[in-house]
Design a protein around this motif. Structure first.
Motif, PDB file in Angstrom:
ATOM      1  N   ALA A  99       0.835  -1.206   0.000  1.00  0.00           N
ATOM      2  CA  ALA A  99       0.000   0.000   0.000  1.00  0.00           C
ATOM      3  C   ALA A  99       0.867   1.252   0.000  1.00  0.00           C
ATOM      4  CB  ALA A  99      -0.920  -0.012   1.206  1.00  0.00           C
ATOM      5  N   GLY A 100       1.927   1.234   0.807  1.00  0.00           N
ATOM      6  CA  GLY A 100       2.823   2.383   0.849  1.00  0.00           C
ATOM      7  C   GLY A 100       3.494   2.605  -0.496  1.00  0.00           C
ATOM      8  N   LEU A 115       2.306   1.791  -3.430  1.00  0.00           N
ATOM      9  CA  LEU A 115       1.313   2.299  -4.377  1.00  0.00           C
ATOM     10  C   LEU A 115       1.097   3.794  -4.180  1.00  0.00           C
ATOM     11  CD1 LEU A 115      -1.379  -0.502  -4.404  1.00  0.00           C
ATOM     12  CD2 LEU A 115       0.225   0.097  -6.187  1.00  0.00           C
ATOM     13  N   ARG A 116       1.057   4.216  -2.928  1.00  0.00           N
ATOM     14  CA  ARG A 116       0.832   5.626  -2.676  1.00  0.00           C
ATOM     15  C   ARG A 116       2.021   6.442  -3.185  1.00  0.00           C
ATOM     16  NH1 ARG A 116       0.054   8.115   3.184  1.00  0.00           N
ATOM     17  NH2 ARG A 116       2.208   7.473   3.239  1.00  0.00           N
ATOM     18  N   HIS A 129       2.142   6.763  -6.849  1.00  0.00           N
ATOM     19  CA  HIS A 129       1.106   7.696  -7.310  1.00  0.00           C
ATOM     20  C   HIS A 129       1.568   9.142  -7.159  1.00  0.00           C
ATOM     21  CE1 HIS A 129      -2.874   9.137  -8.249  1.00  0.00           C
ATOM     22  NE2 HIS A 129      -2.787   9.943  -7.215  1.00  0.00           N
ATOM     23  N   ARG A 153      -3.417   2.781  -9.469  1.00  0.00           N
ATOM     24  CA  ARG A 153      -3.292   1.369  -9.177  1.00  0.00           C
ATOM     25  C   ARG A 153      -3.837   0.506 -10.315  1.00  0.00           C
ATOM     26  NH1 ARG A 153      -6.170  -1.347  -4.134  1.00  0.00           N
ATOM     27  NH2 ARG A 153      -5.464  -3.458  -4.528  1.00  0.00           N
TER      28      ARG A 153
END
Lengths: 344, 760
Positions: free
Chosen positions: B355-356, B358-359, B362, B369
């Motif tokens: 998750a980190g 992906l952020r 971005h 995603r």
């Protein structure tokens, strides 16, 4: 072997000058920091490679190995600030995808300088048309971002909680072991019982403790909420299934089945004629017949007539002693002895 | 002999049977009846393979509707060949007894490298190169081009198979790899594609783990295997690691540089194609707009690029607009690669959750995603459209695309670790990004869900209850069988101290202690003097092996040792090791006797058998714990603790003990064999370690042998070896550890077997 980053102007390499930092501007060509200072002393100037006019303020540290990517990312960030529609803003996925592709084309055109006039026109048009949505979306996080944030926060919370928990558990365990050992030694020193039996009981106690331990460790973790909806929809492992399953319907106890019994009315008077027979007995002769509107609701004159008769006849046989007795009989016939007492 | 196993008629191809084989059949039958998964541990050398095969074949014959197929997964090619031999024996027996041809088709499948018969391609050494060259000869577009222009080379064997092979199914029988090749030669058909085609209707398929567990391969090869199959994982004690490896990705700086090269190739190919043949790109674009899945994906030869596990609802969805056109997608790939490059430029170790990551991707390069999730699929489609026939160069890019897809699909059970340098060489910058799977249940879950019975079996699965936990499944049967022996032919001992009473241990604190090293040396010298023929020693790591050997050299222990036996050492180099092995075997065969120093978890400890005189004694110096400072291991331990409530220490001990058991099991390969097992570490005698040894070793580990000194150990060895050296014939075994049919059917033995089945 590794080709080091080189400034195209002064040919300094990262190897010779580890402190060298490459900068890029809007055109996507790199320059080292000292060259920037030298060439743009006046605050503005032309790029030594493509001769396009640049401002010194716009130079930034090059993030990527390929300066073209830096440029692209810059443009992309700028464009995406305007083009920030979400999937929710479109009726179908197809249209959303078309929109995404359009955005991508605009960025692509800007990066490679294809048809700059037309592209800028397109951007302006879009800006005018979609002012409201752009403004609105700027303050709103997309669903995906929110999900990510949520997930990160959950991770963080879980981590700190877990860390504390396990450190404590381990400390506790150590303490207990220490205590048990000391107790054993004390007992061996001071008690008169057989040494073997003391040791045996100690072994038993530690074995029992060891059995309990894994359970204790298992308990706290169940408190953490698991978010299984996020990751691709595929639930990991069997655990996910338990959270989704329904509770079983609580089982009814075995009671006897309900059976209807007609209520018995006690009028304390002569029974009134039944409602069906009122017409035959000619009671309606003396009352107003119901009109059409009243009949529409299901009302008939028999109802009020019957009610009036019940009221008239009810309570005619009333006498204080008698009612007392029947009331008692009616309410609880089981308490026979109290009843006897009263009659005597 | 013909057996009656719980009402099922089983043809067993030997005249004698071990009692544990019979109980194994009973348990296996129960699992098949229940249509559930099972976990069975039986010592090596007791005929697991024959037992499994004969029972399952009998079951298939008796219940042809309930059980249609047996998928037998093994680890290596020699093991696959061994299984095929057993199967052939069984089938021959069936034929002899029933007097007619059996309608059962069994075949082995391996990679193209092992099955190719193309005159030039089959000369290649490396598997990847063979795959790539095969693809360049058999891909659908190459064949289409060949139809237009005869100069384009194609593979005649594949053409032959394509023209005729599909109509004529392989006649029933047993085909190992060589048989397939031979059959292919005579018919001029490609054996590899023939085997893959035949999988769908064969009754018995034998292949490697990866064909089922690696989602990238399983998708292509094992897709059409029906639910009513039984899957057997043999030698499955390391199955969790196989699962994890199949889902993990490792990205180095060099790999990324290669990616940049292939992206440039893609760019030029696209621009060329735009000028010459823009129709094809348009066609692809249209298909992607429509959201249709690739129709050509079904074409069997275009298999080289397959995406990792994706939930089917995502596969149905249309490719997002951001990466729909080819140019946009290439720019997108470039950004991804450049981004990963910046991430590799770190000074200290970074650990991050998906998750980190992906952020961060971005915010840094504006990649959402969703397009990331489609990367693998889109790349495969692009390469197919561009008709790139040489795939070998693109494997780095494919790796990165897999990484992108996996990281955006799974947010749980994975972690990203970026290390700027290796632990052993902290000054040399060598950044590596590990995308590491922490949950072994992810890769194996589809297998458990899809097939009605999965059998996990090995010689060493203790402690049994760990496997259901880490693989996250519910077995219906979980049993450990011991070996019934007519004489005590294994002698496990725990040697905890030397003659000078200094405790022996490979603990970190005492590793460098010269007294410990000397005691280890003395133990080896004295054992070497007492034990005939071959001795195998296992150390905990290569590093430890080297330090010990060098100090033995200084202490003169090597000289003393060479007075008794020759000395061979396993190294990290595979060729060197195999040479050492050959000479070790030679030295044992001619009676000179030899000592092999090797490493637990190394090549020797897995899969090489030291039966009879090749391994009369195994010495285990220290407990083979994994390198606990590795960050990937730390992350995995944490995950196991949080998700499965397995404590770090429990898992580490479990892992160490299963490797120790593997090493010890090397010397016992049958009931006529005998061997000494010396566990040279004080810590082995603790209950938590001892109880994790397999039952068949624990049984023989007496309390009196748990805390010995070197001298006592040698005394016991001498006495025991004298006993073992007495002549031992089949008659001695009969009735105890070897049964004829009559003995098996006798009431007393049946009762015993029943008891054993219940006792566990």
């Amino acid at each position: 072997m590794e080709d080091y980053q080189t400034c195209p102007k002064c040919k300094t390499t990262k190897y010779r000058n580890p402190a060298m930092v490459l900068m890029v501007n809007a055109c996507g060509h790199a320059l080292c920091e000292s060259c920037v200072e030298l060439l743009f002393a006046k605050g503005s100037g032309a790029c030594p490679e493509c001769k396009c006019p640049l401002r010194r303020n716009n130079f930034r540290v090059q993030l990527f190995e390929d300066p073209a990517v830096d440029k692209e990312v810059d443009i992309r960030k700028r464009i995406l600030k305007e083009f920030n529609k979400r999937q929710e803003d479109f009726p179908t996925l197809r249209e959303y995808n078309d929109y995404l592709e359009e955005v991508e084309t605009i960025i692509f055109n800007l990066v490679f300088d294809i048809d700059p006039a037309g592209t800028n026109k397109m951007i302006d048009n879009y800006k005018k048309e979609n002012k409201d949505i752009t403004q609105k979306n700027r303050n709103r996080q997309s669903q995906e971002e929110m999900e990510l944030e949520e997930l990160l926060e959950a991770e963080k919370a879980q981590q700190s909680e877990k860390a504390n928990l396990y450190v404590n558990a381990e400390l506790e365990e150590k303490k207990q072991k220490h205590k048990a050992r000391e107790k054993l030694i004390d007992e061996l020193m001071f008690s008169d019982a057989d040494a073997k039996s003391i040791v045996a009981s100690h072994v038993q106690a530690t074995a029992a403790l060891a059995k309990e331990q894994p359970k204790a460790a298992a308990q706290p973790s169940s408190g953490v909420v698991k978010s299984s909806k996020f990751s691709s929809g595929v639930q990991i492992g069997l655990r996910g299934q338990h959270t989704n399953s329904f509770l079983p319907i609580p089982k009814q106890e075995d009671l006897p089945l309900y059976r209807y019994t007609a209520p018995v009315f006690d009028y304390d008077g002569p029974p009134p004629p039944a409602i069906e027979k009122l017409g035959k007995l000619n009671y309606f002769a003396n009352i107003r017949a119901a009109n059409i509107t009243e009949r529409a609701g299901g009302y008939t004159e028999a109802m009020s007539c019957c009610r009036a008769l019940q009221e008239a006849l009810g309570g005619l046989f009333y006498s204080p002693q008698l009612t007392h007795k029947t009331a008692v009989l009616a309410t609880n016939s089981s308490t026979q002895d109290t009843d006897d007492m009263e009659t005597t | 002999m013909k057996l009656n196993v719980d009402g099922l008629l089983v043809y067993f191809p030997y005249d004698y049977i071990y009692p544990e084989q019979f109980s194994y059949m009973l348990e296996l039958k129960r699992a098949l009846d229940a249509k559930g998964h099972c976990l069975l541990e039986m010592p090596s050398g007791t005929g697991k393979t024959t037992t499994l095969l004969s029972l399952i074949v009998a079951y298939m014959k008796a219940h042809p509707l309930d059980l249609t197929k047996l998928v037998y997964c093994s680890r290596t090619v020699p093991e696959i060949e061994k299984v095929m031999e057993e199967l052939r024996k069984l089938m021959n027996y069936y034929e002899k007894e029933m007097g007619m041809e059996q309608n059962i088709l069994g075949l082995a499948l391996s990679s193209r490298k092992n099955l190719c018969i193309h005159p030039s391609v089959s000369k290649e050494r490396e598997g990847k190169v063979v795959d790539g060259r095969c693809y360049s000869l058999t891909a659908s577009f190459v064949r289409a081009r060949h139809a237009a222009d005869d100069a384009v080379p194609i593979c005649e064997f594949y053409e032959g198979f394509d023209a005729h092979g599909k109509e004529f199914p392989l006649p029933p029988g047993v085909y190992n790899l060589d048989d397939l090749k031979e059959y292919g030669q005579t018919k001029r058909w490609c054996p590899y594609f023939l085997a893959r085609h035949t999988i769908t209707h064969a009754n018995i398929v034998v292949y490697s783990y990866h064909y089922l567990l690696d989602p990238k391969i399983a998708e292509v090869v094992s897709k059409e295997i029906s639910k009513s199959s039984v899957v057997v994982f043999d030698e499955a004690h390391n199955i969790d690691n196989v699962c994890i490896d199949s889902m993990s990705v490792k990205i180095t700086k060099r790999l990324l540089d290669k990616c940049s090269n292939s992206i440039t190739i893609l760019e030029t190919t696209i621009s060329n194609m735009k000028e010459n043949d823009s129709k094809r790109l348009e066609k692809e674009y249209k298909r992607l707009v429509e959201g249709l899945r690739d129709a050509t994906i079904a074409r069997e030869t275009d298999m080289a690029l397959v995406n990792p596990v994706l939930p089917s609802e995502i596969l149905e969805e249309a490719v997002p607009g951001t990466i729909r056109t080819a140019e946009h997608f290439v720019a997108f790939l470039k950004r991804v690669v450049e981004y990963i490059k910046t991430r590799l430029r770190v000074q200290h170790v970074v650990q991050e959750s998906p998750a980190g990551f992906l952020r961060d991707i971005h915010t840094k390069v504006c990649i959402d995603r969703k397009p990331l999730r489609f990367t693998a699929e889109r790349l495969a489609s692009l390469i197919r459209t561009l008709e790139i026939s040489d795939l070998t160069d693109f494997s780095p890019l494919v790796t990165v695309s897999h990484f992108a897809t996996l990281v955006s699909t799974y947010t749980k059970g994975f972690t990203i670790i970026i290390e700027p340098f290796e632990d052993r060489a902290p000054t040399v910058s060598n950044p590596i990004l590990y995308f590491s799977c922490l949950d072994s249940s992810i890769a194996i879950k589809p297998v458990f869900n899809r097939f009605q019975t999965v059998v996990i079996t090995s010689g060493t699965l203790s402690p049994l209850d760990m496997y259901p936990k880490i693989l996250d499944f519910h077995p219906v049967i979980m049993t450990s069988f011991t070996m019934t022996l007519a004489r005590p032919c294994i002698l496990p001992m725990i040697v905890s101290k030397g003659n000078d009473q200094v405790a022996m241990s490979s603990r970190y604190e005492t590793r460098e202690d010269t007294a410990v090293i000397r005691n280890y040396g003395n133990l080896l010298v004295e054992v070497a003097a007492a034990v005939p023929d071959g001795i195998v020693c296992f150390f905990t790591s290569y590093l430890y092996l080297e330090t010990i050997v060098s100090s033995w050299y200084d202490q003169g222990i090597i000289d003393q040792l060479q007075r008794h036996k020759l000395l061979f050492i396993e190294t990290q180099d595979a060729a060197e090791t195999s040479l050492a092995l050959i000479n070790y075997i030679k030295a044992c065969d001619n009676g000179r006797g030899a000592v092999l120093l090797s490493v637990a978890r190394g090549k020797v400890s897995e899969g090489i058998d030291f039966d009879h005189h090749l391994g009369r004694a195994v010495l285990m110096f220290g407990i083979p714990y994994v390198y606990t400072q590795s960050r990937i291991l730390r992350a995995r331990l944490e995950y196991l603790r949080d998700q499965f409530q397995i404590r770090e220490n429990d898992f580490l001990t479990f892992d160490a003990m299963r490797h120790a058991a593997q090493c010890l099991g090397r010397c016992m390969r049958g009931k006529t064999d005998y061997g000494i097992m010396v566990l040279a570490d004080k810590r082995f005698s603790r209950a938590d370690k001892r109880s994790k040894l397999p039952k068949w070793i624990q049984e023989h580990l007496k309390d009196t042998n748990c805390n010995l000194s070197t001298e006592e150990c040698v005394q016991i060895c001498k006495r025991w070896l004298r006993q073992m050296a007495q002549p031992f014939s089949r008659e001695d075994q009969l009735g105890i550890s070897l049964l004829t049919l009559e003995q098996l059917q006798s009431e007393e033995m049946q009762k015993k077997i029943q008891q054993r089945a219940q006792g566990v």
